[in-house]
Scaffold this motif. Sequence first.
Motif, PDB file in Angstrom:
ATOM      1  N   ASP A  50       0.828  -1.120   0.110  1.00 24.31           N
ATOM      2  CA  ASP A  50      -0.105  -0.066   0.023  1.00 24.31           C
ATOM      3  C   ASP A  50       0.975   1.376  -0.061  1.00 24.31           C
ATOM      4  O   ASP A  50       0.413   2.425  -0.709  1.00 24.31           O
ATOM      5  CB  ASP A  50      -1.006  -0.002   1.149  1.00 24.31           C
ATOM      6  N   THR A 106       0.712   4.091  -2.942  1.00 27.82           N
ATOM      7  CA  THR A 106       0.881   5.563  -2.646  1.00 27.82           C
ATOM      8  C   THR A 106       1.641   6.361  -3.105  1.00 27.82           C
ATOM      9  O   THR A 106       1.576   7.357  -3.712  1.00 27.82           O
ATOM     10  CB  THR A 106       0.454   5.762  -1.200  1.00 27.82           C
ATOM     11  N   ALA A 144      -7.370  -1.215  -6.998  1.00 27.84           N
ATOM     12  CA  ALA A 144      -6.626  -0.693  -5.935  1.00 27.84           C
ATOM     13  C   ALA A 144      -6.188   0.619  -6.421  1.00 27.84           C
ATOM     14  O   ALA A 144      -5.789   1.696  -5.574  1.00 27.84           O
ATOM     15  CB  ALA A 144      -5.522  -1.445  -5.512  1.00 27.84           C
ATOM     16  N   ASP A 151      -8.727   3.333  -6.784  1.00 34.50           N
ATOM     17  CA  ASP A 151      -9.328   3.777  -5.321  1.00 34.50           C
ATOM     18  C   ASP A 151      -8.021   4.887  -4.615  1.00 34.50           C
ATOM     19  O   ASP A 151      -8.466   5.905  -4.190  1.00 34.50           O
ATOM     20  CB  ASP A 151      -9.387   2.591  -4.385  1.00 34.50           C
ATOM     21  N   LYS A 152      -6.973   4.321  -4.922  1.00 36.05           N
ATOM     22  CA  LYS A 152      -5.828   5.318  -4.495  1.00 36.05           C
ATOM     23  C   LYS A 152      -5.926   6.680  -5.272  1.00 36.05           C
ATOM     24  O   LYS A 152      -5.533   7.649  -4.620  1.00 36.05           O
ATOM     25  CB  LYS A 152      -4.158   4.469  -4.626  1.00 36.05           C
ATOM     26  N   LEU A 209      -6.517  10.079  -3.200  1.00 37.77           N
ATOM     27  CA  LEU A 209      -5.205  11.115  -3.310  1.00 37.77           C
ATOM     28  C   LEU A 209      -5.893  12.478  -4.220  1.00 37.77           C
ATOM     29  O   LEU A 209      -5.362  13.670  -3.960  1.00 37.77           O
ATOM     30  CB  LEU A 209      -4.151  10.687  -4.006  1.00 37.77           C
TER      31      LEU A 209
END
Length: 148
Positions: free
Chosen positions: A97, A101, A138, A141-142, A146
């Motif tokens: 994760d 990010t 994923a 979603d990230k 952000l």
Amino acid sequence: MSLLEQINADMKSAMKAKEKDKLQAIRSAKTALTLEMTKTGASEIEDAAAVKIIQKLVKQRKDAADTYKGGGREDLAEKELLEMSFLEVYLPAQMSDEELTAAVQKIIADTGASSMKEMGKVMGMATKQLAGKADGKAVADKVKALLS
């Protein structure tokens, strides 16, 4: 050793060890790869294309397991998850994760995106750079988290 050669070798060892579930999962992967080679008329399949196909098979297993769990069929869900675990061996390591990010933040900085209106631009670049390293959902979603 190419991914297809690795799958063939693993299939032989699973046959010798009489591992039925593993053999079934590996055979499904080999069948999907062979079908793709037949469709394109190639005698070999590149590892990048093979990884995409195996990712698709893993996603199918995961979706099927979720469906079975929703229907109260834990036995079938476990079988799908077991097959999924045998196929995941052939995929490159997924990003953590924190790594995801950091990668998405760098892409946002590179594109100069500042709002949700520019999500498409960021996703286009992220999809190319993170292909095979992170699940598409994923990543999306990230990016949403952000940019908002």
